[in-house]
Design a protein around this motif. Sequence first.
Motif, PDB file in Angstrom:
ATOM      1  N   ALA A   7       0.773  -1.243  -0.084  1.00 31.45           N
ATOM      2  CA  ALA A   7       0.149   0.052   0.033  1.00 31.45           C
ATOM      3  C   ALA A   7       0.897   1.295   0.005  1.00 31.45           C
ATOM      4  O   ALA A   7       1.970   1.128   0.604  1.00 31.45           O
ATOM      5  CB  ALA A   7      -0.823  -0.102   1.174  1.00 31.45           C
ATOM      6  N   PRO A   8       0.443   2.192  -0.519  1.00 35.21           N
ATOM      7  CA  PRO A   8       1.110   3.746  -0.418  1.00 35.21           C
ATOM      8  C   PRO A   8       1.446   4.093   1.004  1.00 35.21           C
ATOM      9  O   PRO A   8       2.724   4.784   1.051  1.00 35.21           O
ATOM     10  CB  PRO A   8       0.393   4.568  -1.178  1.00 35.21           C
ATOM     11  CG  PRO A   8      -0.775   3.773  -2.135  1.00 35.21           C
ATOM     12  CD  PRO A   8      -0.596   2.522  -1.326  1.00 35.21           C
ATOM     13  N   ILE A   9       0.728   3.749   1.948  1.00 33.86           N
ATOM     14  CA  ILE A   9       1.021   4.202   3.208  1.00 33.86           C
ATOM     15  C   ILE A   9       2.448   3.340   3.842  1.00 33.86           C
ATOM     16  O   ILE A   9       3.081   4.026   4.666  1.00 33.86           O
ATOM     17  CB  ILE A   9       0.077   3.782   4.121  1.00 33.86           C
ATOM     18  CG1 ILE A   9       0.094   4.766   5.311  1.00 33.86           C
ATOM     19  CG2 ILE A   9      -0.364   2.652   4.541  1.00 33.86           C
ATOM     20  CD1 ILE A   9      -1.111   4.692   6.466  1.00 33.86           C
ATOM     21  N   PRO A  43      -2.019  -0.394 -11.505  1.00 34.68           N
ATOM     22  CA  PRO A  43      -3.497  -0.224 -11.482  1.00 34.68           C
ATOM     23  C   PRO A  43      -4.479  -0.647 -10.554  1.00 34.68           C
ATOM     24  O   PRO A  43      -5.552  -0.104 -10.312  1.00 34.68           O
ATOM     25  CB  PRO A  43      -3.747  -0.761 -12.770  1.00 34.68           C
ATOM     26  CG  PRO A  43      -2.662  -0.825 -13.529  1.00 34.68           C
ATOM     27  CD  PRO A  43      -1.566  -0.954 -12.523  1.00 34.68           C
ATOM     28  N   ASN A  44      -3.821  -1.405  -9.682  1.00 33.21           N
ATOM     29  CA  ASN A  44      -4.641  -1.843  -8.674  1.00 33.21           C
ATOM     30  C   ASN A  44      -4.412  -0.784  -7.398  1.00 33.21           C
ATOM     31  O   ASN A  44      -4.950  -1.118  -6.140  1.00 33.21           O
ATOM     32  CB  ASN A  44      -4.032  -3.336  -8.120  1.00 33.21           C
ATOM     33  CG  ASN A  44      -2.658  -3.247  -7.817  1.00 33.21           C
ATOM     34  OD1 ASN A  44      -1.970  -2.267  -7.834  1.00 33.21           O
ATOM     35  ND2 ASN A  44      -2.099  -4.467  -7.574  1.00 33.21           N
ATOM     36  N   GLY A  45      -3.727   0.395  -7.381  1.00 33.90           N
ATOM     37  CA  GLY A  45      -3.654   1.187  -6.267  1.00 33.90           C
ATOM     38  C   GLY A  45      -2.566   1.007  -5.175  1.00 33.90           C
ATOM     39  O   GLY A  45      -2.458   1.724  -4.253  1.00 33.90           O
ATOM     40  N   LYS A  46      -1.636   0.098  -5.660  1.00 36.03           N
ATOM     41  CA  LYS A  46      -0.476  -0.306  -5.069  1.00 36.03           C
ATOM     42  C   LYS A  46       0.713  -0.048  -5.800  1.00 36.03           C
ATOM     43  O   LYS A  46       0.787   0.054  -6.771  1.00 36.03           O
ATOM     44  CB  LYS A  46      -0.624  -1.656  -4.316  1.00 36.03           C
ATOM     45  CG  LYS A  46      -1.843  -1.611  -3.226  1.00 36.03           C
ATOM     46  CD  LYS A  46      -1.723  -3.254  -2.732  1.00 36.03           C
ATOM     47  CE  LYS A  46      -3.076  -3.335  -1.640  1.00 36.03           C
ATOM     48  NZ  LYS A  46      -3.062  -4.780  -1.075  1.00 36.03           N
ATOM     49  N   TYR A  47       1.899  -0.167  -4.984  1.00 33.55           N
ATOM     50  CA  TYR A  47       3.143   0.054  -5.683  1.00 33.55           C
ATOM     51  C   TYR A  47       3.855  -1.593  -5.535  1.00 33.55           C
ATOM     52  O   TYR A  47       3.636  -2.369  -4.702  1.00 33.55           O
ATOM     53  CB  TYR A  47       4.272   0.805  -4.735  1.00 33.55           C
ATOM     54  CG  TYR A  47       3.892   2.310  -5.051  1.00 33.55           C
ATOM     55  CD1 TYR A  47       4.231   2.963  -6.002  1.00 33.55           C
ATOM     56  CD2 TYR A  47       2.791   2.714  -4.298  1.00 33.55           C
ATOM     57  CE1 TYR A  47       4.169   4.408  -6.114  1.00 33.55           C
ATOM     58  CE2 TYR A  47       2.629   4.210  -4.358  1.00 33.55           C
ATOM     59  CZ  TYR A  47       3.074   4.838  -5.474  1.00 33.55           C
ATOM     60  OH  TYR A  47       2.864   6.159  -5.613  1.00 33.55           O
ATOM     61  N   ARG A  48       4.511  -1.849  -6.752  1.00 39.67           N
ATOM     62  CA  ARG A  48       5.183  -3.009  -7.009  1.00 39.67           C
ATOM     63  C   ARG A  48       6.214  -3.161  -6.387  1.00 39.67           C
ATOM     64  O   ARG A  48       7.414  -2.238  -6.599  1.00 39.67           O
ATOM     65  CB  ARG A  48       4.954  -3.380  -8.497  1.00 39.67           C
ATOM     66  CG  ARG A  48       5.321  -4.814  -9.063  1.00 39.67           C
ATOM     67  CD  ARG A  48       5.255  -4.979 -10.511  1.00 39.67           C
ATOM     68  NE  ARG A  48       6.086  -4.139 -11.220  1.00 39.67           N
ATOM     69  CZ  ARG A  48       7.176  -4.674 -11.713  1.00 39.67           C
ATOM     70  NH1 ARG A  48       7.696  -5.819 -11.641  1.00 39.67           N
ATOM     71  NH2 ARG A  48       8.100  -3.847 -12.249  1.00 39.67           N
TER      72      ARG A  48
END
Length: 449
Positions: A335-337, A384-389
């Motif tokens: 998640a971005p957080i 695209p799923n709102g997270k970072y790979r």
Amino acid sequence: MLNISPTKLNEKVDLMRFEAAQKVFHRRHYKYFNRFLLASAIITLVVLFLPWTQNITGAGYLTTLNPDQRPQTIQSPIPGRLEKWYVREGDFVAAGDTILFISEVKNEYFDPRLIERTGLQIDAKNRAVFSYEEKVRALENQIGALENERRLKLEQAKNKLLQSKLKVQSDSIDLEAAKTNIAIAERQYNRTTQLQEEGLKAVTDVEAKRLKLQETQAKLISQKNKLLASQNEVLNAEMEIGRVQAEYTDKVSKAQSDLFTAQSSQFDSEAQVTKLENERANYELRSEMYYIRAPQNGFINKAIMAGIGETFKEGEELVNIMPSDYDMAVETFVAPIDLPLIHLDEKVRIQFDGWPAIVFSGWPNVSYGTYGGKVVAIETFISPNGKYRVLLAPDEEDHPWPADLRVGSGANTIALLEDVPIWFELWRLLNGFPPNYYTPYDGVETAKK
């Protein structure tokens, strides 16, 4: 029943005479229950102060470390029609092995002798180029001959002009001599006439002097004519120089025009030869594209276009191949957080689908069936799923990953962070705070001020 009366009923009525009251109000049950509550409280208090490893969990799947090792599809750069398969699904192919043979579908490439006929056209154009080269060489020789001839003609005309000028000078001198002679003849005639009148000369002497005077006058007129003729020759010589210059300029210009025309035709033929050679090279490369070959060692996964005689467009997928030599990796998402807490070379625990494991996320040392990994790449743009790979590679310091892993299977990851007490982790979760921000220790001691 509400206990609002000042008279307490339980003090006046003895309930212990009843069997149900004896079973409920027995004192020893309170003793055991109190001991249980006290032990539970002590255990809970001790557990709250046990260390807990903060972590970031994620779900991903197995992939390869290098992009060229991942499953790929093979396309044809030209449109065509399926003619023959040389492999089946599941077969192993080495780099360069033929997988499929296709044929042409465009009518401009149907000729089976297209390359040979293009070569014949190139030979013909090369001969034309040679002919134009010879013509250019002949015209250059012709221009050189004309320039030499013009030079000689101009020298000849200039010499003639010089001769004419010298002749004008000679005739001018002769004219002056004739003038002198006629003056002398006139004086002699006048003296002879005067002497004849005085009787000192005979008439024949006077006639002789008159005849000589007339002859001298005739010579003077003739010399004047010669001078005019010489001057006319000078003018003619000057005009001849201009005529020769104009004549040979026209001839040289015409020859140069023919030369430039021949050179233009030569360059055009050379351009056509280059174009035909380019087309022949394209035809040869295109003929090699009829055989679809394996780009690297791998296994044929799936034939996307299967039927014989089936047509396709350029760039359309024909067959799927999985490389046989690859370095396994895990692709997971955070998640971005939690992204600021992920660092390169950070340790991560991985649980693979299909491999039994007992996982305690807060106590990684107690977990069983997980494997070590380390962060090798972090995506800088959100997926695209709102997270970072995040890409994980095997940890060389841990035990190796299972040999039977396959690309595409699932994997759950646990990124290990800072060790905190359990009570702190519960407090963090109840308040919705992120894990503690920290920078992993890199082994470099900082000087204290």
